[in-house]
Write an enzyme that holds these catalytic residues in place. Structure first.
Site, mmCIF file in Angstrom:
data_model
loop_
_atom_site.group_PDB
_atom_site.id
_atom_site.type_symbol
_atom_site.label_atom_id
_atom_site.label_comp_id
_atom_site.label_asym_id
_atom_site.label_seq_id
_atom_site.Cartn_x
_atom_site.Cartn_y
_atom_site.Cartn_z
ATOM 1 N N HIS A 95 30.250 10.722 -25.467
ATOM 2 C CA HIS A 95 31.112 11.592 -24.666
ATOM 3 C C HIS A 95 30.937 13.055 -25.076
ATOM 4 O O HIS A 95 30.848 13.941 -24.222
ATOM 5 C CB HIS A 95 32.577 11.161 -24.822
ATOM 6 C CG HIS A 95 33.539 12.005 -24.073
ATOM 7 N ND1 HIS A 95 33.566 12.088 -22.695
ATOM 8 C CD2 HIS A 95 34.524 12.832 -24.517
ATOM 9 C CE1 HIS A 95 34.521 12.917 -22.324
ATOM 10 N NE2 HIS A 95 35.119 13.391 -23.409
ATOM 11 N N ASP B 77 27.666 14.345 -23.705
ATOM 12 C CA ASP B 77 27.803 14.573 -22.261
ATOM 13 C C ASP B 77 28.572 15.869 -21.996
ATOM 14 O O ASP B 77 28.214 16.648 -21.114
ATOM 15 C CB ASP B 77 28.539 13.409 -21.590
ATOM 16 C CG ASP B 77 27.698 12.169 -21.453
ATOM 17 O OD1 ASP B 77 26.457 12.258 -21.630
ATOM 18 O OD2 ASP B 77 28.273 11.097 -21.173
#
Length: 106
Positions: A77, A80
């Site tokens: 995460h 990203d």
């Protein structure tokens, strides 16, 4: 000095989020023709992205390409988040420039 993976990943997330938020604020300022504020937000976005990228580089160095750093959902995460922030920053700069050009042609 002991390495704290969770804190390091959170630092990456926080700075990537700040970079993205500042890029979006630059676009909002450009919409209002507030050019100095837009440029300041782009710079703030760069600064936050630079910090996030430094953290990412630290993680890559610690991993040494052999899987020493565990890859979990929060790690993915955070990566990203950083990539999205960097793309957002690049697009924000283009949008600010386009708005300036349009304003100057009026």
């Amino acid at each position: 000095m002991e390495f704290d993976l969770e804190q390091t990943v959170m630092e990456l997330l926080i700075n990537a989020g700040e970079a993205r938020s500042n890029a979006m604020m630059a676009i909002q300022h450009a919409r209002k023709k507030e050019w100095e504020q837009a440029d300041a937000m782009l710079k703030a976005s760069d600064d936050a992205a630079r910090v996030a990228h430094k953290v990412q580089t630290q993680l890559i160095g610690l991993d040494e390409g052999v899987g020493k750093i565990p890859v979990n959902l929060i790690m993915v995460h955070s990566q990203d988040h950083l990539m999205t922030a960097m793309l957002c920053r690049d697009l924000a700069e283009e949008i600010v420039l386009l708005r300036k050009e349009m304003f100057e042609k009026q």
